[in-house]
Design a protein around this motif. Sequence first.
Motif, PDB file in Angstrom:
ATOM      1  N   GLU A 116      -4.717 -36.393   5.695  1.00 34.05           N
ATOM      2  CA  GLU A 116      -4.992 -35.706   6.959  1.00 34.05           C
ATOM      3  C   GLU A 116      -4.729 -34.210   6.819  1.00 34.05           C
ATOM      4  O   GLU A 116      -5.518 -33.383   7.278  1.00 34.05           O
ATOM      5  CB  GLU A 116      -4.145 -36.302   8.091  1.00 34.05           C
ATOM      6  N   LYS A 117      -3.618 -33.866   6.175  1.00 28.22           N
ATOM      7  CA  LYS A 117      -3.297 -32.453   5.945  1.00 28.22           C
ATOM      8  C   LYS A 117      -4.355 -31.808   5.053  1.00 28.22           C
ATOM      9  O   LYS A 117      -4.779 -30.671   5.301  1.00 28.22           O
ATOM     10  CB  LYS A 117      -1.918 -32.295   5.285  1.00 28.22           C
ATOM     11  N   LYS A 119      -7.490 -32.704   4.712  1.00 25.44           N
ATOM     12  CA  LYS A 119      -8.712 -32.541   5.512  1.00 25.44           C
ATOM     13  C   LYS A 119      -8.607 -31.304   6.401  1.00 25.44           C
ATOM     14  O   LYS A 119      -9.569 -30.547   6.535  1.00 25.44           O
ATOM     15  CB  LYS A 119      -8.970 -33.786   6.363  1.00 25.44           C
ATOM     16  N   ARG A 120      -7.423 -31.094   6.999  1.00 29.50           N
ATOM     17  CA  ARG A 120      -7.234 -29.913   7.849  1.00 29.50           C
ATOM     18  C   ARG A 120      -7.332 -28.626   7.030  1.00 29.50           C
ATOM     19  O   ARG A 120      -7.897 -27.638   7.487  1.00 29.50           O
ATOM     20  CB  ARG A 120      -5.894 -29.964   8.574  1.00 29.50           C
ATOM     21  N   ASP A 123     -10.921 -28.067   6.310  1.00 35.73           N
ATOM     22  CA  ASP A 123     -11.563 -27.576   7.531  1.00 35.73           C
ATOM     23  C   ASP A 123     -11.235 -26.107   7.799  1.00 35.73           C
ATOM     24  O   ASP A 123     -11.982 -25.416   8.482  1.00 35.73           O
ATOM     25  CB  ASP A 123     -11.151 -28.421   8.743  1.00 35.73           C
ATOM     26  N   GLY A 124     -10.123 -25.615   7.250  1.00 34.51           N
ATOM     27  CA  GLY A 124      -9.720 -24.226   7.428  1.00 34.51           C
ATOM     28  C   GLY A 124     -10.450 -23.253   6.522  1.00 34.51           C
ATOM     29  O   GLY A 124     -10.295 -22.035   6.651  1.00 34.51           O
TER      30      GLY A 124
END
Length: 177
Positions: A116-117, A119-120, A123-124
């Motif tokens: 999840e981290k 993916k974030r 996304d950044g």
Amino acid sequence: MNEQKLIRKLRKGKEKAYRYLFSEYYDWLCNYVFSLCNDRSLAEDIVQDAIVALWEKRKVIIITTSLKNYLFKTCHNQFLQHVRSQKIKFDTLDKIRWDVVSEATLEDDLYDFRMEKLKRLIDGLPPRCREIFVQNKLEEKKYKEIALEMGISVKTVENQMSKALHFLRANATTFML
């Protein structure tokens, strides 16, 4: 044996605790490092160095995560130091597969948290950089193939990948542990 109890015994210099640590984590760590380098001997060397370093620094090390996670991160970092010390070209570093973490025998919740981290973090990335990164790492497309599809030069793809990897490495501590 409870991890906190094991850590306390290690700090006190109890050899029995050290032998327990070695027998409990050695194979798991070797398998993880082997998945990174595909070299059993190197994997064993790295894990042994990590466990010895823990023993040598046992009185001053502060472990804020679980012992297993601490050892995982230590071995991962020592592997990266080895790669850097061998002065392997950036392209070889780039070939370290992003799916290694999914193959490692981590607890499911830790894996989910890290993914999840990650993916974030992805996304950044700036849109173009993210698109190139996803095509290369997740869709496993070659730089030349990406360049042709996007109508850009291979050098531009290389530069965008370099930016993406630099950003992810710089922020990796937020998702590794």
